[in-house]
Design an enzyme around this catalytic site. Structure first.
Site, PDB file in Angstrom:
ATOM      1  N   SER A 153      46.190   2.923 -25.919  1.00 52.01           N
ATOM      2  CA  SER A 153      47.503   3.321 -26.416  1.00 52.01           C
ATOM      3  C   SER A 153      48.452   2.147 -26.335  1.00 52.01           C
ATOM      4  CB  SER A 153      48.063   4.496 -25.596  1.00 52.01           C
ATOM      5  OG  SER A 153      48.318   4.089 -24.274  1.00 52.01           O
ATOM      6  N   GLY A 155      49.078  -0.307 -28.133  1.00 51.93           N
ATOM      7  CA  GLY A 155      48.579  -1.630 -28.487  1.00 51.93           C
ATOM      8  C   GLY A 155      47.707  -2.290 -27.445  1.00 51.93           C
ATOM      9  N   GLU A 261      50.343   7.234 -39.215  1.00 49.34           N
ATOM     10  CA  GLU A 261      50.729   5.863 -39.528  1.00 49.34           C
ATOM     11  C   GLU A 261      50.048   5.374 -40.806  1.00 49.34           C
ATOM     12  OE1 GLU A 261      50.898   3.048 -36.171  1.00 49.34           O
ATOM     13  OE2 GLU A 261      50.262   4.743 -34.939  1.00 49.34           O
ATOM     14  N   GLU A 273      46.392   5.250 -38.600  1.00 46.28           N
ATOM     15  CA  GLU A 273      46.066   5.997 -37.388  1.00 46.28           C
ATOM     16  C   GLU A 273      46.850   7.298 -37.346  1.00 46.28           C
ATOM     17  OE1 GLU A 273      44.845   2.500 -34.242  1.00 46.28           O
ATOM     18  OE2 GLU A 273      46.761   3.491 -33.966  1.00 46.28           O
ATOM     19  N   ASP A 280      55.823   7.200 -30.405  1.00 49.97           N
ATOM     20  CA  ASP A 280      56.832   6.330 -29.783  1.00 49.97           C
ATOM     21  C   ASP A 280      57.852   5.822 -30.797  1.00 49.97           C
ATOM     22  OD1 ASP A 280      55.004   4.635 -31.037  1.00 49.97           O
ATOM     23  OD2 ASP A 280      54.526   3.482 -29.235  1.00 49.97           O
ATOM     24  N   THR A 281      57.419   5.509 -32.022  1.00 52.17           N
ATOM     25  CA  THR A 281      58.395   5.061 -33.032  1.00 52.17           C
ATOM     26  C   THR A 281      59.382   6.170 -33.388  1.00 52.17           C
ATOM     27  OG1 THR A 281      56.970   5.679 -34.908  1.00 52.17           O
ATOM     28  CG2 THR A 281      56.720   3.453 -34.029  1.00 52.17           C
ATOM     29  N   ARG A 359      57.362  -0.701 -21.164  1.00 53.44           N
ATOM     30  CA  ARG A 359      58.570  -0.162 -21.792  1.00 53.44           C
ATOM     31  C   ARG A 359      59.349   0.651 -20.761  1.00 53.44           C
ATOM     32  NH1 ARG A 359      56.461   2.024 -26.879  1.00 53.44           N
ATOM     33  NH2 ARG A 359      55.937   3.889 -25.718  1.00 53.44           N
TER      34      ARG A 359
END
Length: 391
Positions: A153, A155, A261, A273, A280-281, A359
């Site tokens: 997850s 990246g 995505e 994906e 998150d975006t 994050r």
């Protein structure tokens, strides 16, 4: 319809889970937050919590039996998802469905479903379980290409191969960043895309599938840095993306919000994906861009509360605040500076520890639909820079 007080077992308790719990609290639902460490963000606002290794099927069975939830809501990938089919047989609703959770927790299953079964346009791809197989996969798809663990997850473990010298490094990095016990990667041809979007797609039990306005985003190290809504997209590409999103979410079944995505390229739209949960975006929706944010939409769909429409109210952007050092007691400065800005907000996630690139917070900005989105994104980046993480 009588809305009863339901018990929700949330598997994964990060910042996305925290906002979901807040949405559930607002309409009187009970949430038990689960993660592998204590004091995770969602645990701080839930009714109760459990700390377990969710890849341990026996432990997962134990807490399901202990709490007898009405709903199981996964928020992360590293879960023994095959147990979900048994939970469904017990009468527990797995969100969006046991099939959706199983397929999307593993990039192999969802990519094969999209490409081979549904015929959606995707990048050329291969799988590899060893560095040698990865080399053959790279030869098949060509360079440059992208390598990702099948389970990861944000990246983690993702890298780009540009020369043969990168192959072994990419394999080692992918294995290092892999979640769960699956040591396998996907290598896919690099798509010459103009932009990337996330299309938040809401499936409902007894009502039509709905789409949020597309969200644009920029990534570094495979993780998003800024996102904005609405993203620029042609009517033709938007229709194509919505058609693909509806096909794949229908095949997975269940009710809830999916983050789908896509790459937007000169030759059309490519499926990339899918996440069967808030994305998150999609934190940009916390900036008040929609009549319901993504967490409220997920919850309402789960509870079979009808969603008449999703309306775009404002343009908005989000920008992440990353940690740069390891700490067990991170603190924050500069909040009074960001609080003084117009049309700006922020969220501190409350993570109990930090590490490089973790994050920790997000800055949020919004403005009218007529305001150039670049201006709003730039303001979000400037606002995020005001929040200092101290170690």
């Amino acid at each position: 319809m009588r809305l009863q007080k339901m018990k929700i077992l949330l598997l994964g308790s990060g910042e996305l889970g925290k906002e979901f719990v807040i949405a559930a609290q607002r309409i009187g639902q009970t949430v038990i937050a689960v993660d592998s460490y204590e004091n995770a963000p969602a645990m701080q606002v839930a009714h109760g919590f459990e700390v377990i290794n969710m890849l341990d099927g026996i432990e997962l069975d134990r807490i399901v039996a202990k709490h007898q939830p009405d709903f199981i809501v996964p928020e992360i990938e590293a879960i023994r998802t095959e147990r979900f089919y048994d939970y469904e047989k017990q009468g527990i609703t797995v969100v969006p469905s046991a099939k959706a959770a199983n397929f999307t927790m593993n990039r192999k299953a969802i990519r094969d479903l999209a490409s081979k079964e549904l015929g959606l346009k995707t990048a050329n791809y291969r799988y590899a379980t060893t560095a040698e197989e990865l080399q053959k996969g790279v030869e098949a798809v060509g360079m440059p290409c992208v390598v990702k663990p099948l389970m990861s997850s944000s990246g983690k473990g993702q890298s780009t191969i540009k020369t043969t010298a990168d192959i072994e490094k990419a394999w080692n990095y992918a294995v290092e960043g892999s979640r769960g016990d699956v040591v396998e990667v996907i290598v896919e041809a690099f798509v010459k895309f103009n932009s990337e979007i996330t299309l938040l797609t809401v499936t409902q039990n007894n009502n039509p599938t709905l789409f949020c306005a597309p969200i644009g985003h920029r990534q570094e190290r495979g993780d998003y840095q800024e996102s904005w809504q609405p993203a620029r997209i042609s009517d033709k590409d938007l229709y194509e993306a919505q058609d693909m999103a509806e096909k794949v979410t229908e095949a997975l079944g269940g009710a809830g919000l999916f983050g789908v995505e896509f790459f937007l390229a000169d030759d059309g739209v490519y499926f990339s994906e899918l996440s069967p949960r808030p994305h998150d975006t999609g934190m940009v929706t916390l900036a008040g861009t929609q009549n319901f944010n993504e967490f409220e939409l997920h919850l309402r769909a789960i509870l079979s509360l009808p969603i008449f429409e999703i309306t775009l109210e404002k343009s908005g952007a989000s920008a992440v605040v990353l940690a740069s050092e390891n700490s067990t007691k991170p603190t924050y400065m500069g909040l009074e500076k960001i609080a003084a800005l117009p049309k700006t907000d922020f969220r501190i996630f409350g993570k109990p520890s930090s590490r490089p690139y973790r994050r920790m917070a997000v800055a949020l900005t919004n403005d009218t639909l007529e305001t150039p989105i670049e201006e709003i994104v730039d303001r979000a980046k400037q606002a995020a820079a005001l929040i200092e993480v101290h170690y």
